[in-house]
Write a protein that holds these residues in place. Structure first.
Motif, short mmCIF file in Angstrom:
data_model
loop_
_atom_site.label_atom_id
_atom_site.label_comp_id
_atom_site.label_asym_id
_atom_site.label_seq_id
_atom_site.Cartn_x
_atom_site.Cartn_y
_atom_site.Cartn_z
N LEU A 756 31.34 53.08 -65.39
CA LEU A 756 29.91 53.08 -65.67
C LEU A 756 29.64 52.09 -66.80
CD1 LEU A 756 29.00 56.87 -65.57
CD2 LEU A 756 28.49 55.14 -63.86
N ARG A 757 28.58 51.33 -66.67
CA ARG A 757 28.23 50.32 -67.67
C ARG A 757 27.27 50.89 -68.70
NH1 ARG A 757 31.95 46.25 -67.24
NH2 ARG A 757 32.21 45.63 -65.08
N LEU A 758 27.45 50.49 -69.93
CA LEU A 758 26.57 50.89 -71.00
C LEU A 758 25.25 50.11 -70.94
CD1 LEU A 758 29.16 50.84 -73.92
CD2 LEU A 758 28.31 52.87 -72.75
N GLY A 759 24.24 50.64 -71.61
CA GLY A 759 23.02 49.87 -71.83
C GLY A 759 21.79 50.35 -71.10
N TYR A 760 21.95 51.12 -70.02
CA TYR A 760 20.78 51.56 -69.28
C TYR A 760 20.37 52.96 -69.74
CZ TYR A 760 21.26 47.50 -66.32
OH TYR A 760 21.32 46.21 -65.88
N GLY A 761 19.15 53.36 -69.36
CA GLY A 761 18.62 54.63 -69.83
C GLY A 761 18.14 54.57 -71.26
N ARG A 762 17.91 53.37 -71.76
CA ARG A 762 17.50 53.23 -73.15
C ARG A 762 16.02 53.56 -73.31
NH1 ARG A 762 17.04 47.43 -76.32
NH2 ARG A 762 15.55 48.16 -77.88
N PRO A 763 15.68 54.53 -74.15
CA PRO A 763 14.26 54.85 -74.36
C PRO A 763 13.58 53.80 -75.24
CG PRO A 763 15.63 56.22 -75.76
CD PRO A 763 16.56 55.43 -74.90
N HIS A 764 12.30 53.58 -74.99
CA HIS A 764 11.48 52.67 -75.79
C HIS A 764 12.10 51.26 -75.84
CE1 HIS A 764 9.83 56.50 -76.95
NE2 HIS A 764 10.95 56.84 -77.55
N ALA A 765 12.53 50.79 -74.67
CA ALA A 765 13.16 49.47 -74.60
C ALA A 765 12.15 48.35 -74.42
CB ALA A 765 14.17 49.43 -73.46
N GLY A 766 10.91 48.67 -74.11
CA GLY A 766 9.93 47.65 -73.83
C GLY A 766 9.53 47.68 -72.37
N TYR A 767 8.59 46.83 -72.03
CA TYR A 767 8.06 46.83 -70.66
C TYR A 767 9.15 46.52 -69.64
CZ TYR A 767 5.27 45.58 -66.58
OH TYR A 767 4.75 45.50 -65.32
N VAL A 768 9.95 45.50 -69.90
CA VAL A 768 10.98 45.09 -68.94
C VAL A 768 12.12 46.10 -68.92
CG1 VAL A 768 12.71 43.33 -68.42
CG2 VAL A 768 10.41 42.65 -69.11
N GLY A 769 12.60 46.49 -70.09
CA GLY A 769 13.73 47.41 -70.15
C GLY A 769 13.43 48.78 -69.59
N SER A 770 12.21 49.24 -69.76
CA SER A 770 11.85 50.55 -69.23
C SER A 770 11.77 50.53 -67.71
CB SER A 770 10.51 51.00 -69.81
OG SER A 770 10.58 51.12 -71.21
N GLU A 771 11.41 49.40 -67.13
CA GLU A 771 11.31 49.31 -65.67
C GLU A 771 12.69 49.34 -65.02
OE1 GLU A 771 8.64 49.17 -63.56
OE2 GLU A 771 7.50 49.72 -65.34
N ALA A 772 13.76 49.08 -65.79
CA ALA A 772 15.10 49.02 -65.21
C ALA A 772 15.74 50.39 -65.10
CB ALA A 772 16.00 48.12 -66.06
N THR A 773 15.05 51.44 -65.52
CA THR A 773 15.60 52.79 -65.47
C THR A 773 14.86 53.61 -64.43
OG1 THR A 773 16.16 52.69 -67.80
CG2 THR A 773 16.05 54.87 -66.82
N LEU A 774 15.58 54.10 -63.41
CA LEU A 774 14.97 54.89 -62.36
C LEU A 774 15.48 56.33 -62.33
CD1 LEU A 774 14.81 52.40 -59.37
CD2 LEU A 774 13.09 52.90 -61.07
N TYR A 775 16.73 56.51 -62.67
CA TYR A 775 17.32 57.83 -62.58
C TYR A 775 17.50 58.40 -63.98
CZ TYR A 775 18.40 56.72 -57.75
OH TYR A 775 18.31 56.37 -56.44
N GLN A 776 17.41 59.72 -64.10
CA GLN A 776 17.54 60.37 -65.40
C GLN A 776 18.47 61.58 -65.25
OE1 GLN A 776 16.20 58.88 -67.91
NE2 GLN A 776 14.93 57.46 -66.76
#
Length: 788
Positions: A756-776
């Motif tokens: 598993l790669r680090l870096g995703y699921g980051r809260p308050h990442a910005g408009y682009v970063g928030s769009e990259a998270t679909l699963y919780q």
């Protein structure tokens, strides 16, 4: 996989392929390839009349548009480009300036193209030892972060807009209390610091307030781990610097030195130099790699061993004693013997490297093997650590110690410079909760991220192209970071300015501090000439610890070609005996060897729960469910950061899917479902700090070609054992926490483990970063995660 094997047997010689579907030439793959372009695009391939007719229509439309434009008379207006023509600015001609790109605290030299005062393009600095004119993806994309509309532009006091003057006034009030207590309760948290000026400011702050403490947190450590020196009392910490261009035979143990670390660009260039075959040389260097998850370094290896990380600890030590490690297959033992033979034959021109995920015992073993081969001074050098406070300085200066102090109430004033520990802290360190209880806290960052929202004060940070500074490269070479543009937002401040305010001098600028530091160390002669030469070339002369900045005559291109001999066949590491042999090296190893053995058989480190090397043993996987769309495979959930983090968010809407069963088929199949979890930095967004960079999100990841998300990588054999296909959403369970994430079959991945790669699921990442998270993750599965 069966279709791929059948094709391989029928077609004969291997051909290049990118996916298993392309390898097998399946019907589904051909249909997907046919539907890649718009409907009807393929119909014109054999219809030249249709294409000619389309071009005629487009030409006519263009002519009509030209005529229509010519019939319109617009009002005549005059514009003035400049009231006063700026000096040395010619419209259309670019200027280039040397500066430093800081990543993980280390400097990488760059040349920045400026168009009429605006940075537009970044290239490598040929004079800097960390780049030599080349760049990485992070360097290229960093210019986009400068113009990120999500950047913070306002001081915030408990969420209320404020100013620099108000922040300074509060700091002055706290300083009066620090003078009375000697700084008791004051804690400063930074990432790795190699900046000489910033380190001098921090030491001066600690000298003024002896009870204050400086803590260091490195979310992604450099691949070259340092140590405590030579073992003598008072010896300074050192770190290795590798010379891949001088090595004839290399062994990599879970290393990815071409993708991560402050010297990744330089190491990739050096390795390519050693692989070039010139007219007078008929041999090239040879690389062996043992790794569990495919890396760029492993992809370049001549012979690669697919091995679960927890078994690597048993492989090389067993060879050190000359005994065959248990559970090794005949092919694996042959691979180990071949490595030992080649390393002995290369002698001082051999090199053994261990990646950052390997435990300290493996790091020490790699160093011992290099010393036994007489490699120090040729392919590896030990240099003083460029970090002002290396991680080996002691656990009392780490993130866990700071969290404990906040929970006890001993830390009352916490200043966080640059990092985002509320997101990157390990799961068993409740940093975010403890930070929210501190009476006074401030966070310097470019965005209002998770850490900023836990602090009282948020201080907007300048981009590296807007601020003065300095830093050291991987070999200690110092360089000055000069800005190319004034801060786009007046409120932004640098770390130098925040520390100056803590010391009671808020009026000092970064330029004043950096220039004053180097003026004291410039030696004799004119400082102005020294300063201009440093800014022009981008490096401070005479500051490097090695000869890595220039060719010292020992690279492959200038070494005398020698035959690569074969020593006696022994296991690793082997002391060179006898005359080393006189015959040409003829041994070869299997190009790709299966891991063999039980996936659940853990080494002693794994059995005790030792996960310091980034490996979490005994991960349990449930049965799979189908992903709703193919896009969900590319855009995954929160990877390791959410699986191992102590944050929980709402689950996704899965009403259209059958709930994945948490029960297993272990009893029915007779096999173990325990897997090893491998946590690795993401090649595009690293530890999440580049999550809001659209260029990097859009960039296909090496080997997997995924974009805008994440996936659980596993070997085809591991997936087939559990009836999992690429695109299935699997539920991973570890220490009471679960994670639903799309699976992806990865050729070359070791059996019995999941990456598993680090870096995703980051809260308050910005408009682009928030769009990259679909699963919780699931709220009901939240439990306390503690280290074993």
């Amino acid at each position: 996989m069966s279709e791929s094997r059948d094709v391989a047997e029928k077609t004969g010689p291997p051909e290049h392929w990118r996916t298993l579907g392309e390898r097998a030439g399946s019907k589904d793959f051909r249909e997907a390839l046919r539907d890649e372009f718009a409907d009807g695009a393929a119909e014109w391939k054999h219809d030249p009349q249709g294409r000619r007719h389309f071009i005629k229509i487009m030409g006519a439309a263009g002519a009509l548009a030209t005529l229509a434009g010519g019939c319109y008379t617009r009002d005549e207006e005059h514009i003035v480009p400049y009231v006063e023509q700026p000096e040395n600015v010619v419209p259309g001609n670019a200027d280039f300036y040397a500066t430093s790109f800081p990543l993980g605290g280390y400097a990488q030299g760059v040349l920045v193209e400026s168009q009429q005062g605006r940075p537009t393009k970044i290239e490598g600095n040929p004079s800097h030892p960390a780049s030599l004119g080349s760049t990485s993806t992070f360097m290229q994309a960093s210019v986009l972060d400068l113009y990120d509309p999500d950047r913070s532009d306002t001081f915030l006091d408990d969420g209320v807009p404020s100013t620099w003057q108000d922040f300074v006034a509060v700091v002055q009030t706290r300083r009066r209390q620090w003078r009375q207590s000697g700084g008791r309760g004051l804690r400063v948290l930074t990432g790795p610091v190699t900046s000489p000026t910033l380190a001098a400011q921090l030491r001066a702050l600690l000298a003024e307030f002896p009870e204050a403490r400086w803590h260091v947190h490195a979310p992604v450590a450099a691949p070259e781990r340092g140590d405590a020196g030579d073992g003598n009392a008072g010896s300074p910490p050192t770190k290795p610097v590798y010379h891949f261009d001088r090595a004839e035979v290399m062994l990599s143990l879970e290393g990815d030195f071409f993708q991560y670390g402050p010297a990744s660009v330089r190491y990739a260039r050096d390795f390519a130099e050693g692989r070039r075959v010139r007219s007078r040389e008929t041999e090239m260097s040879r690389l062996y790699a043992a790794e569990s998850s495919p890396t760029l370094m492993g992809a370049q290896a001549d012979h690669r061993l697919r091995e679960v990380a927890r078994r690597l600890g048993a492989s090389v030590p067993a060879g050190a004693g000359g005994n065959t490690a248990p559970n090794w297959t005949a092919r694996e033992q042959h691979w180990i013997d071949s490595v030992a033979s080649d390393l002995q034959g290369a002698g001082s021109e051999a090199l053994v490297v261990a990646g950052r995920t390997q435990p300290p015992v493996m790091q020490a073993l790699a160093r011992a093997m290099n010393e036994a081969l007489d490699a120090p001074g040729t392919t590896v050098e030990r240099v003083p650590s460029p970090e002002a406070r290396p991680p080996t300085a002691g656990e009392e200066n780490g993130l866990r110690a700071l969290t404990d102090a906040m929970q006890r109430g001993d830390a009352t004033d916490v200043i966080v410079l640059g990092e985002n520990p509320a997101y990157t802290a390990p799961a068993d360190i409740p940093f975010a909760e403890a930070l929210g209880q501190v009476p006074f806290s401030a966070h310097l960052s470019t965005h209002r991220d998770a850490t900023s929202r836990q602090c009282q004060w948020h201080v907007p940070r300048t981009h590296f192209l807007e601020a003065w500074g300095d830093a050291r490269a991987f070999d200690g070479t110092a360089s000055v970071q000069q800005p190319l543009i004034a801060p786009l937002y007046d409120a932004c401040r640098s770390g130098h300015q925040v520390l100056a305010a803590l010391r009671g001098a808020p009026g000092q600028t970064g330029y004043d501090l950096v220039r004053r530091y180097w003026q004291r160390r410039s030696g004799g002669g004119s400082f102005e000439q020294f300063w201009e030469r440093v800014l022009y070339r981008g490096v401070v002369p005479g500051t490097g610890s090695t000869g890595s900045a220039a060719d010292d005559g020992r690279s492959k291109s200038t070494r005398t070609a020698r035959g690569m001999t074969q020593g006696p066949s022994r296991s690793l590491p082997a002391q060179q005996t006898g005359d080393g042999g006189a015959s040409e090296r003829q041994r070869t190893a299997p190009a790709d060897t299966s891991s063999g053995g039980s996936a659940a058989a853990a080494s002693s480190a794994a059995a005790t729960g030792d996960t310091a090397g980034g490996t979490a043993p005994l991960l349990r996987m449930g049965t799979a469910r189908r992903a709703p769309t193919s896009a969900d495979t590319a855009a995954a959930d929160t990877t390791a950061a959410a699986a191992a983090a102590e944050t929980t968010t709402s689950p996704p809407d899965t009403t259209s899917q059958s709930e994945p069963r948490t029960t297993t088929n272990e009893q029915a199949s007779g096999r173990s479902t325990n897997l090893t979890l491998l946590l690795r930095p993401d090649p595009s967004i690293r530890d999440g700090r580049f999550a809001n960079n659209a260029w990097l999100q859009e960039l296909p990841k090496p080997l997997t070609k995924l974009t805008w998300g994440n996936a659980a990588l596993m070997s085809p054999a591991t997936a087939d054992e559990r009836s999992i296909e690429t695109g299935d959403v699997v539920r991973l369970a570890y220490r009471g926490r679960t994670l639903d994430v799309p699976a992806m079959k990865m050729p070359g991945h070791a059996d019995g483990c999941v990456t598993l790669r680090l870096g995703y699921g980051r809260p308050h990442a910005g408009y682009v970063g928030s769009e990259a998270t679909l699963y919780q993750t699931h709220e009901e599965d939240e439990i306390d995660v503690t280290s074993s």
